[in-house]
Design an enzyme around this catalytic site. Structure first.
Site, PDB file in Angstrom:
ATOM      1  N   ARG A 186     -12.230  -7.910  -8.643  1.00  0.00           N
ATOM      2  CA  ARG A 186     -11.914  -7.731  -7.176  1.00  0.00           C
ATOM      3  C   ARG A 186     -13.159  -7.353  -6.561  1.00  0.00           C
ATOM      4  O   ARG A 186     -13.625  -6.173  -6.796  1.00  0.00           O
ATOM      5  CB  ARG A 186     -10.711  -7.028  -6.926  1.00  0.00           C
ATOM      6  CG  ARG A 186     -10.440  -6.702  -5.479  1.00  0.00           C
ATOM      7  CD  ARG A 186      -9.185  -6.035  -5.256  1.00  0.00           C
ATOM      8  NE  ARG A 186      -7.930  -6.714  -5.904  1.00  0.00           N
ATOM      9  CZ  ARG A 186      -6.978  -6.230  -6.425  1.00  0.00           C
ATOM     10  NH1 ARG A 186      -6.965  -4.823  -6.461  1.00  0.00           N
ATOM     11  NH2 ARG A 186      -6.147  -6.805  -7.084  1.00  0.00           N
ATOM     12  N   CYS A 221      -0.299  -3.129  -3.234  1.00  0.00           N
ATOM     13  CA  CYS A 221      -0.849  -1.845  -4.061  1.00  0.00           C
ATOM     14  C   CYS A 221      -0.536  -0.728  -3.363  1.00  0.00           C
ATOM     15  O   CYS A 221      -1.045  -0.434  -2.123  1.00  0.00           O
ATOM     16  CB  CYS A 221      -2.271  -2.011  -4.312  1.00  0.00           C
ATOM     17  SG  CYS A 221      -2.860  -3.764  -4.967  1.00  0.00           S
ATOM     18  N   CYS A 226      -5.589  -2.424 -14.037  1.00  0.00           N
ATOM     19  CA  CYS A 226      -6.512  -2.471 -13.082  1.00  0.00           C
ATOM     20  C   CYS A 226      -7.474  -1.385 -13.275  1.00  0.00           C
ATOM     21  O   CYS A 226      -7.238  -0.273 -12.891  1.00  0.00           O
ATOM     22  CB  CYS A 226      -5.750  -2.843 -11.942  1.00  0.00           C
ATOM     23  SG  CYS A 226      -6.841  -2.747 -10.486  1.00  0.00           S
ATOM     24  N   CYS A 240     -13.783  14.319  -6.645  1.00  0.00           N
ATOM     25  CA  CYS A 240     -14.484  13.006  -6.577  1.00  0.00           C
ATOM     26  C   CYS A 240     -15.482  13.017  -5.338  1.00  0.00           C
ATOM     27  O   CYS A 240     -14.864  13.076  -4.313  1.00  0.00           O
ATOM     28  CB  CYS A 240     -13.461  11.829  -6.537  1.00  0.00           C
ATOM     29  SG  CYS A 240     -12.308  12.309  -7.709  1.00  0.00           S
ATOM     30  N   CYS A 299      -6.370  16.126  -1.564  1.00  0.00           N
ATOM     31  CA  CYS A 299      -6.291  15.928  -3.091  1.00  0.00           C
ATOM     32  C   CYS A 299      -7.008  16.848  -3.876  1.00  0.00           C
ATOM     33  O   CYS A 299      -8.163  17.477  -3.369  1.00  0.00           O
ATOM     34  CB  CYS A 299      -6.963  14.588  -3.297  1.00  0.00           C
ATOM     35  SG  CYS A 299      -6.533  14.210  -5.074  1.00  0.00           S
ATOM     36  N   CYS A 347       1.479  -2.872  -7.638  1.00  0.00           N
ATOM     37  CA  CYS A 347       0.509  -2.104  -8.214  1.00  0.00           C
ATOM     38  C   CYS A 347       0.453  -0.753  -7.691  1.00  0.00           C
ATOM     39  O   CYS A 347       0.756  -0.541  -6.366  1.00  0.00           O
ATOM     40  CB  CYS A 347      -0.975  -2.670  -8.015  1.00  0.00           C
ATOM     41  SG  CYS A 347      -2.247  -1.669  -8.795  1.00  0.00           S
ATOM     42  N   CYS A 397     -15.038  10.441  -2.386  1.00  0.00           N
ATOM     43  CA  CYS A 397     -13.630  10.316  -1.895  1.00  0.00           C
ATOM     44  C   CYS A 397     -13.387  11.266  -0.285  1.00  0.00           C
ATOM     45  O   CYS A 397     -13.600  12.592  -0.385  1.00  0.00           O
ATOM     46  CB  CYS A 397     -12.615  10.556  -2.886  1.00  0.00           C
ATOM     47  SG  CYS A 397     -10.999  10.394  -2.202  1.00  0.00           S
TER      48      CYS A 397
END
Ligand code: SAM
Ligand code: DTB
Ligand code: SF4
Length: 345
Positions: free
Chosen positions: A267, A104, A195, A63, A59, A135, A66
């Site tokens: 969640r 998801c 979400c 972040c 990616c 999702c 991550c």
């Protein structure tokens, strides 16, 4: 749409008032959260979502938490292709047959191209046709893209604020807080359920945790689904050695979220493998009423399904009755018969 929007937003939370909730004695806070939870939700029901990574690693974003960022030294720096439709459907069917209500799908993208979105739209319609809620989490979206997802039958879009505006710059520099708010706005405008949550344990202070929750609660309306992740510390990421948050502080975060977002499904997300059963039970007590159900999150481990079924049985928790619950409950009953774990039936 607008009327619902106004009725589901209190709009009155600022960082100081949210911090005051955090500062309550633990038992008082838990009592308050339970009261709110019982007024707004069936207290012994838990919603089950299964997660699949449809495009993993490499990616472009940075972040700090991550493992999929190519800025970090993890094993996921190689580009992986988008999963094939059949592969996704096989996983979704298996999840449904194990009792998951929602499927998801996550992609390690900054934002999808139109070509990539075309492929995801097919996945969404096909999973929806299995009778599951859908999702996806694909990064930043433009308004037109959100509309196309809605037309394909998408129920929820996951896009997290992750942390407070003040702390955000310590964690991500390749996109702004406003970028995130803009995506959430596009999703909301398209009529997709939101979400949106964040991560605890990034090195933020209590006030910054309160800042995240105040941002979430003041979204108008606040999200239907709020994932609270406990950081999974992955070797090779800049946060690999950050100090873990005290478990009661994590429980407090759930309790405060429950009080200020009474109707949201909360969640208890990443980080459950490192949590004791007792801590998870406290999280349910504090108002968490959804979990990721399946042996893997995106790239890290989640508790084994058998273990979760056993925990739910010990606590007398049942699968949440949603639109698809009738179907899911039947499937779980079958799965439980084979596994001799009847609590979810
Ligand atoms: N790339 C998309 C994005 O960032 O919007 C979607 C996938 S991304 C992995 C979804 C969310 O997973 C992040 O916003 C973050 O809250 C959560 N997450 C990622 N890595 C995590 C970790 N190590 N521990 C806890 N949560 C994590
Ligand atoms: C969310 O808030 N948590 C999920 C989901 N949304 C996409 C992702 C958790 C990822 C944990 C780290 C990993 O497995 O890569
Ligand atoms: Fe990429 Fe999403 Fe991971 Fe950030 S959280 S590095 S955007 S996959």
């Amino acid at each position: 749409m607008e009327a619902i929007a106004i009725s589901r937003n209190t709009g009155a939370w600022n960082v100081s008032s949210v911090t005051s909730l955090f500062e309550l004695p633990f038992l008082d806070l838990m009592h308050k959260a339970q009261e709110v939870h019982r007024r707004h939700h069936a207290p012994n029901q838990v919603q089950l979502s299964t997660l699949m990574s449809i495009k993993t690693g490499a990616c472009t974003e940075d972040c700090a938490y991550c493992p999929q960022s190519k800025h970090h030294d993890t094993s996921l720096a190689e580009e992986s292709r988008l999963a094939a439709l059949e592969e996704v459907l096989t996983a979704a069917r298996a999840a449904r047959d194990q009792g998951a209500q929602r499927f998801c799908m996550g992609a390690a993208w900054r934002s999808p191209t139109e070509r990539q979105l075309d492929d995801v739209l097919e996945m969404v319609s096909a999973v929806k046709a299995l009778g599951m809620e859908t999702c996806v989490t694909l990064g930043m979206l433009k308004a037109g893209q959100a509309e196309r997802l809605r037309e394909a039958g998408l129920d929820y879009y996951n896009h997290n604020l992750d942390t407070s505006p003040e702390f955000y710059g310590n964690i991500i520099t390749t996109r702004t807080y406003q970028d995130r708010l803009d995506t959430l706005h596009a999703v909301r405008e398209a009529g997709i359920k939101v979400c949106c949550g964040g991560i605890v344990g990034l090195g933020e202070s209590r006030r910054e945790r309160a800042g995240l929750l105040a941002q979430l609660a003041n979204l108008n309306p606040y999200p239907e689904s709020v994932p609270i992740n406990n950081l999974v510390r992955v070797a090779g990421t800049p946060l690999a050695d950050v100090e873990a948050v005290d478990e009661f502080e994590f429980v407090r975060t759930i309790a405060v979220a429950r009080i200020i977002m009474p109707d949201a499904v909360l969640r208890l997300s990443a980080g459950r493998t490192e949590m004791s059963d007792a801590t998870q039970a406290l999280c349910f007590m504090a108002g968490a009423n959804s979990i990721f159900y399946g042996d893997e999150l995106l790239t890290t481990a989640n508790p084994q399904q058998d273990k979760d079924r056993a925990l739910m049985e010990r606590l007398g928790l049942r699968v949440m009755e949603t639109e698809v619950a009738a179907h899911a409950t039947r499937q779980v009953a079958t799965a439980c018969q084979t596994k001799e774990s009847p609590a979810l039936a």
